[in-house]
Write a protein that holds these residues in place. Structure first.
Motif, PDB file in Angstrom:
ATOM      1  N   THR A  28       0.859  -1.182   0.000  1.00  0.00           N
ATOM      2  CA  THR A  28       0.000   0.000   0.000  1.00  0.00           C
ATOM      3  C   THR A  28       0.891   1.225   0.000  1.00  0.00           C
ATOM      4  OG1 THR A  28      -1.725  -1.139   1.265  1.00  0.00           O
ATOM      5  CG2 THR A  28      -1.835   1.261   1.183  1.00  0.00           C
ATOM      6  N   SER A  29       0.672   2.092  -0.967  1.00  0.00           N
ATOM      7  CA  SER A  29       1.403   3.348  -1.063  1.00  0.00           C
ATOM      8  C   SER A  29       0.418   4.505  -0.820  1.00  0.00           C
ATOM      9  CB  SER A  29       2.084   3.465  -2.435  1.00  0.00           C
ATOM     10  OG  SER A  29       2.903   4.616  -2.491  1.00  0.00           O
ATOM     11  N   ALA A  30       0.769   5.688  -1.244  1.00  0.00           N
ATOM     12  CA  ALA A  30      -0.118   6.836  -1.062  1.00  0.00           C
ATOM     13  C   ALA A  30       0.307   7.948  -1.994  1.00  0.00           C
ATOM     14  CB  ALA A  30      -0.093   7.326   0.389  1.00  0.00           C
ATOM     15  N   ILE A  31      -0.602   8.869  -2.219  1.00  0.00           N
ATOM     16  CA  ILE A  31      -0.302  10.084  -2.986  1.00  0.00           C
ATOM     17  C   ILE A  31       0.051  11.181  -2.005  1.00  0.00           C
ATOM     18  CG2 ILE A  31      -1.239  11.832  -4.553  1.00  0.00           C
ATOM     19  CD1 ILE A  31      -3.139   9.615  -5.600  1.00  0.00           C
ATOM     20  N   ALA A  32       1.188  11.819  -2.219  1.00  0.00           N
ATOM     21  CA  ALA A  32       1.619  12.922  -1.363  1.00  0.00           C
ATOM     22  C   ALA A  32       1.423  14.248  -2.098  1.00  0.00           C
ATOM     23  CB  ALA A  32       3.084  12.756  -0.978  1.00  0.00           C
ATOM     24  N   LEU A  33       0.986  15.256  -1.363  1.00  0.00           N
ATOM     25  CA  LEU A  33       0.897  16.612  -1.885  1.00  0.00           C
ATOM     26  C   LEU A  33       2.104  17.387  -1.374  1.00  0.00           C
ATOM     27  CD1 LEU A  33      -2.885  17.436  -1.252  1.00  0.00           C
ATOM     28  CD2 LEU A  33      -1.846  16.127  -3.104  1.00  0.00           C
ATOM     29  N   ILE A  34       2.795  18.076  -2.270  1.00  0.00           N
ATOM     30  CA  ILE A  34       3.986  18.822  -1.872  1.00  0.00           C
ATOM     31  C   ILE A  34       3.877  20.269  -2.329  1.00  0.00           C
ATOM     32  CG2 ILE A  34       5.515  16.820  -1.831  1.00  0.00           C
ATOM     33  CD1 ILE A  34       6.506  17.649  -4.630  1.00  0.00           C
ATOM     34  N   VAL A  35       4.485  21.167  -1.543  1.00  0.00           N
ATOM     35  CA  VAL A  35       4.501  22.587  -1.882  1.00  0.00           C
ATOM     36  C   VAL A  35       5.922  23.122  -1.706  1.00  0.00           C
ATOM     37  CG1 VAL A  35       2.092  22.985  -1.257  1.00  0.00           C
ATOM     38  CG2 VAL A  35       3.877  23.258   0.486  1.00  0.00           C
ATOM     39  N   ASN A  36       6.142  24.312  -2.227  1.00  0.00           N
ATOM     40  CA  ASN A  36       7.413  24.998  -2.093  1.00  0.00           C
ATOM     41  C   ASN A  36       7.691  25.327  -0.626  1.00  0.00           C
ATOM     42  OD1 ASN A  36       9.014  27.777  -2.092  1.00  0.00           O
ATOM     43  ND2 ASN A  36       9.476  26.744  -4.024  1.00  0.00           N
ATOM     44  N   ASP A  84       1.032  27.548   3.297  1.00  0.00           N
ATOM     45  CA  ASP A  84      -0.034  26.556   3.471  1.00  0.00           C
ATOM     46  C   ASP A  84       0.579  25.172   3.654  1.00  0.00           C
ATOM     47  OD1 ASP A  84      -2.856  27.699   3.099  1.00  0.00           O
ATOM     48  OD2 ASP A  84      -1.737  28.643   1.460  1.00  0.00           O
ATOM     49  N   THR A  85       0.443  24.619   4.826  1.00  0.00           N
ATOM     50  CA  THR A  85       1.013  23.303   5.115  1.00  0.00           C
ATOM     51  C   THR A  85      -0.066  22.256   5.374  1.00  0.00           C
ATOM     52  OG1 THR A  85       1.177  23.880   7.464  1.00  0.00           O
ATOM     53  CG2 THR A  85       3.113  24.293   6.074  1.00  0.00           C
ATOM     54  N   THR A  86      -1.340  22.662   5.372  1.00  0.00           N
ATOM     55  CA  THR A  86      -2.449  21.734   5.583  1.00  0.00           C
ATOM     56  C   THR A  86      -3.564  22.044   4.586  1.00  0.00           C
ATOM     57  OG1 THR A  86      -1.959  21.579   7.953  1.00  0.00           O
ATOM     58  CG2 THR A  86      -4.132  20.844   7.236  1.00  0.00           C
ATOM     59  N   ILE A  87      -4.088  21.011   3.974  1.00  0.00           N
ATOM     60  CA  ILE A  87      -5.225  21.137   3.059  1.00  0.00           C
ATOM     61  C   ILE A  87      -6.289  20.146   3.505  1.00  0.00           C
ATOM     62  CG2 ILE A  87      -6.040  20.817   0.681  1.00  0.00           C
ATOM     63  CD1 ILE A  87      -3.330  21.689  -0.319  1.00  0.00           C
ATOM     64  N   ARG A 106      -0.013  18.357   4.942  1.00  0.00           N
ATOM     65  CA  ARG A 106      -0.911  17.528   5.737  1.00  0.00           C
ATOM     66  C   ARG A 106      -2.300  17.532   5.093  1.00  0.00           C
ATOM     67  NH1 ARG A 106       0.121  16.299  11.103  1.00  0.00           N
ATOM     68  NH2 ARG A 106       2.207  16.868  11.826  1.00  0.00           N
ATOM     69  N   ILE A 107      -2.994  16.400   5.167  1.00  0.00           N
ATOM     70  CA  ILE A 107      -4.383  16.305   4.718  1.00  0.00           C
ATOM     71  C   ILE A 107      -5.260  16.216   5.959  1.00  0.00           C
ATOM     72  CG2 ILE A 107      -6.065  15.055   3.336  1.00  0.00           C
ATOM     73  CD1 ILE A 107      -3.860  16.216   1.677  1.00  0.00           C
ATOM     74  N   GLY A 128      -8.627  14.563  12.260  1.00  0.00           N
ATOM     75  CA  GLY A 128      -7.321  15.181  12.451  1.00  0.00           C
ATOM     76  C   GLY A 128      -6.628  15.418  11.122  1.00  0.00           C
ATOM     77  N   SER A 129      -5.378  15.855  11.184  1.00  0.00           N
ATOM     78  CA  SER A 129      -4.600  16.100   9.961  1.00  0.00           C
ATOM     79  C   SER A 129      -3.368  15.194   9.975  1.00  0.00           C
ATOM     80  CB  SER A 129      -4.188  17.566   9.866  1.00  0.00           C
ATOM     81  OG  SER A 129      -3.361  17.941  10.950  1.00  0.00           O
ATOM     82  N   TYR A 130      -3.049  14.651   8.797  1.00  0.00           N
ATOM     83  CA  TYR A 130      -2.007  13.640   8.723  1.00  0.00           C
ATOM     84  C   TYR A 130      -1.148  13.817   7.481  1.00  0.00           C
ATOM     85  CZ  TYR A 130      -5.145  11.485  12.102  1.00  0.00           C
ATOM     86  OH  TYR A 130      -5.951  11.257  13.193  1.00  0.00           O
TER      87      TYR A 130
END
Length: 314
Positions: A111-119, A124-127, A233-234, A239-241
């Motif tokens: 099991t993998s996952a999709i990561a969201l990354i920003v500059n 913004d560190t949580t969506i 973080r999502i 919560g946010s993870y």
């Protein structure tokens, strides 16, 4: 009599040659084959192939890294013995193999996952999952939508992903929200490493990558990527993870996805041997070290109590 003997010997020779040619040219632990892999899963599969070939010196696996759609298409056309992607075959694809008189073997191996990354300059560190759906549908196309703009996020948002026919986009369409067309601020690049590089240079960019590119903390390349960008973080009601191994295993991180190996082998050959290796103890330990979740062995999760220790007076 001599002529009859010659004819019989000729028949025996042809039968022997025919018997040899009908046998597979490889075994579960030796030979040469080609497989296709979704490029998003490259760090994991590179590690699995290296481990397998180090144990079985006579086994040689050529890997074509491409988009998820192309990886499956090549396998269906018999240009590859197997494929590793993030989904099982749909009925129409399985029917193609059935008509070719093959019964595909499909096995979840991780099991993998999709990561969201920003500059790193993006504030913004949580969506939230709700806002992510709005980004995917095009309702949100700029940063600072729910607060005054912060440094680096007052410009319009650019959403970048690995490549056309991306398995990451397909998963988001299937599992988060259906969107038929890409927005004008969405851009396909040429791989996950290019997404990371692009985001590291563009404060307005939001990148979509597979977490395997940044999950192995013992890998110098993964650590270099982590220094270049920030992982978002999502958040949901619970919560946010971030896409850490434990949160993926527990189901708390919402953008998890399967890693599936599909083989078209009619007999037990090298593709079957490689599949058994990945699903076995050694292959699952490679998955564990890569920071992903093994399919066939438990993940040990240690929770740390960070509350201060109170010492009662004697």
């Amino acid at each position: 009599m001599n002529r009859l003997l010659i004819v019989l010997l000729g028949i025996i020779f042809l039968a022997a040659c025919s018997g040899k040619s009908s046998k597979p040219s490889d075994t579960p632990t030796s030979g040469n084959i080609t497989i296709t892999v979704d490029e998003a899963l490259k760090p994991l599969i590179e590690a699995e192939v290296a481990a397998f070939e180090s144990i079985y010196a006579n086994a040689h696996i050529r890997v074509i890294y491409t988009s998820e759609e192309e990886a499956i298409a090549l396998m269906l056309k018999d240009s590859a013995r197997a494929t590793i992607v993030s989904r099982k075959l749909v009925p129409e694809e399985a029917e193609i193999l059935t008509k070719q008189q093959y019964k595909p073997r499909q096995l979840k191996v991780a099991t993998s996952a999709i990561a969201l990354i920003v500059n790193n300059n993006n504030g913004d560190t949580t969506i939230s999952m709700g806002d992510l759906k709005k980004i995917l549908s095009g309702e949100i196309q700029s940063w600072g939508w729910n607060h005054p703009p912060k440094k680096g996020n007052s410009a319009g948002m650019e959403v970048v992903f690995d490549q056309p026919n991306s398995g990451i986009l397909r998963h988001l369409k299937d599992s988060v929200i259906r969107f038929d067309t890409l927005q004008k601020n969405w851009f396909a690049l040429k791989g996950n490493s290019e997404v990371i590089d692009y985001v590291s240079k563009k404060p307005e960019a939001l990148g979509l990558i597979d977490v395997s590119w940044i999950s192995d903390r013992d890998d110098s390349t993964a650590n270099k990527f982590l220094d270049a960008v920030r992982v978002v973080r999502i958040s949901e009601d619970s919560g946010s993870y971030q896409p850490y191994q434990a949160y993926i295993a527990q189901g708390r991180y919402p953008l998890k996805r399967d890693v599936v190996m599909i083989s078209r082998e009619a007999k037990s050959g090298l593709a079957s041997g490689f599949m058994s290796f990945i699903a076995g103890e050694k292959g699952q330990r490679v998955v564990l070290k890569a920071g992903l979740v093994p399919a066939t062995m438990p993940v040990r999760i240690v929770e740390i109590n960070r509350d201060p220790i109170s010492i009662s007076p004697e």
